[in-house]
Design a protein around this motif. Structure first.
Motif, mmCIF file in Angstrom:
data_model
loop_
_atom_site.group_PDB
_atom_site.id
_atom_site.type_symbol
_atom_site.label_atom_id
_atom_site.label_comp_id
_atom_site.label_asym_id
_atom_site.label_seq_id
_atom_site.Cartn_x
_atom_site.Cartn_y
_atom_site.Cartn_z
ATOM 1 N N ALA A 1 0.536 6.296 -2.968
ATOM 2 C CA ALA A 1 1.803 5.580 -2.788
ATOM 3 C C ALA A 1 1.553 4.119 -2.440
ATOM 4 C CB ALA A 1 2.625 6.261 -1.691
ATOM 5 N N CYS A 2 0.529 3.858 -1.612
ATOM 6 C CA CYS A 2 0.175 2.485 -1.268
ATOM 7 C C CYS A 2 -0.275 1.713 -2.501
ATOM 8 C CB CYS A 2 -0.933 2.460 -0.216
ATOM 9 S SG CYS A 2 -0.416 3.017 1.418
ATOM 10 N N LEU A 3 -1.083 2.358 -3.337
ATOM 11 C CA LEU A 3 -1.546 1.681 -4.541
ATOM 12 C C LEU A 3 -0.394 1.386 -5.494
ATOM 13 C CD1 LEU A 3 -4.986 3.015 -5.802
ATOM 14 C CD2 LEU A 3 -4.363 0.779 -4.929
ATOM 15 N N LEU A 4 0.532 2.331 -5.617
ATOM 16 C CA LEU A 4 1.690 2.090 -6.477
ATOM 17 C C LEU A 4 2.504 0.908 -5.964
ATOM 18 C CD1 LEU A 4 2.884 5.740 -7.212
ATOM 19 C CD2 LEU A 4 1.845 4.144 -8.823
ATOM 20 N N ALA A 5 2.708 0.847 -4.643
ATOM 21 C CA ALA A 5 3.448 -0.271 -4.066
ATOM 22 C C ALA A 5 2.678 -1.574 -4.205
ATOM 23 C CB ALA A 5 3.743 0.008 -2.587
ATOM 24 N N THR B 1 4.483 0.536 4.023
ATOM 25 C CA THR B 1 3.838 1.709 3.430
ATOM 26 C C THR B 1 2.406 1.850 3.931
ATOM 27 O OG1 THR B 1 5.178 1.412 1.432
ATOM 28 C CG2 THR B 1 3.292 2.873 1.266
ATOM 29 N N LEU B 2 1.688 0.732 3.994
ATOM 30 C CA LEU B 2 0.320 0.746 4.513
ATOM 31 C C LEU B 2 0.303 1.116 5.991
ATOM 32 C CD1 LEU B 2 -0.974 -2.504 2.790
ATOM 33 C CD2 LEU B 2 -1.792 -0.199 2.330
ATOM 34 N N LEU B 3 1.285 0.617 6.741
ATOM 35 C CA LEU B 3 1.341 0.913 8.164
ATOM 36 C C LEU B 3 1.566 2.400 8.409
ATOM 37 C CD1 LEU B 3 1.215 -0.540 10.910
ATOM 38 C CD2 LEU B 3 3.711 -0.712 10.834
ATOM 39 N N VAL B 4 2.474 3.001 7.648
ATOM 40 C CA VAL B 4 2.717 4.442 7.757
ATOM 41 C C VAL B 4 1.459 5.220 7.408
ATOM 42 C CG1 VAL B 4 3.990 6.371 6.743
ATOM 43 C CG2 VAL B 4 5.202 4.296 7.390
ATOM 44 N N THR B 5 0.746 4.775 6.379
ATOM 45 C CA THR B 5 -0.491 5.455 5.974
ATOM 46 C C THR B 5 -1.544 5.402 7.073
ATOM 47 O OG1 THR B 5 -0.067 4.925 3.660
ATOM 48 C CG2 THR B 5 -2.325 5.506 4.248
#
Length: 232
Positions: free
Chosen positions: A61-65, A34-38
């Motif tokens: 979304a990163c924070l939720l994950a 998720t971080l990589l996509v961001t």
């Protein structure tokens, strides 16, 4: 006969509880991607002038994950609720053009992200053997630190323009870029902190990036050199 008795168990494990267990067993792998996509999408959105909403939705979304693995199970609903409230307050304050409250909301958001980085790092260092999940946790901690310290730089520039000397617009993507350049101690020099607060944070980030690599690599090598890991 036994198959009939065992079917409710298999059905329950395949439902929502089973999905939750599957997520928790691969949570840091999901967070890493998720971080990589961001990180890949943020500069693209910035170049296409999709300012604010899409990038911050990815960060949410990163924070939720990142928050889901943190703390005891009973505390997760409260953490998730806090993330949603901060995200909505950020969107509302931007929409109402209330600059101070918007920056406060982003500052809280940044603090939660840095706490998630600390939690991921503790999980990685607390490993008793080397496995993929602990490696993903270490990588996620590094990326969370780079992204959310970058947001902290951006908040400082918004609160006090002139905190950084830079060519062109100092966007969120530019702040994250400067953060990773500092974290990796590359020192390109195209963006320069001018205020003492920003310089102090840059020093802490640069030293922390070097200590992260030195301590974590030493820790993982020591775990891998154990007889149990070598035999497997």
């Amino acid at each position: 006969m036994h198959q009939k008795g065992g079917s409710p168990t298999s059905g329950a494990s395949g439902g929502l509880p089973g999905l939750a267990r599957t997520y928790l067993s691969r949570r840091y792998m999901i967070l890493f991607y998720t971080l990589l996509v961001t990180m890949v999408a943020a500069p693209i959105f910035n170049a296409l002038e999709f300012h604010g909403t899409l990038i911050e939705s990815l960060l949410a979304a990163c924070l939720l994950a990142a928050i889901l693995p943190v703390g005891a199970v009973r505390n997760r609903p409260y953490l998730l609720l806090a993330i949603v409230v901060v995200w909505l307050s950020r969107l509302v304050t931007v929409w109402l053009d209330h600059r101070v409250l918007s920056e406060v909301a982003l500052g809280i958001w940044t603090l939660i992200g840095l706490l998630a980085a600390v939690a991921a790092l503790r999980f990685a260092i607390g490993a008793t053997q080397v496995d993929a999940e602990h490696l993903f946790a270490a990588l996620s901690a590094y990326m969370l630190a780079g992204i959310y310290v970058g947001l902290l730089y951006w908040v400082l520039e918004q609160m006090k323009p002139g905190t950084f000397s830079f060519p062109g617009e100092f966007s969120q993507a530019s702040a994250i870029y400067f953060s990773f350049v500092t974290l990796a101690t590359l020192g390109y020099g195209d963006i320069v902190p001018r205020a003492d607060v920003a310089r102090g944070i840059a020093i802490v980030e640069g030293v922390g990036g070097q200590l992260f690599l030195a301590v974590l690599v030493a820790r993982l090598v020591s775990l891998y050199s154990k007889p149990g890991n070598q035999s497997s």
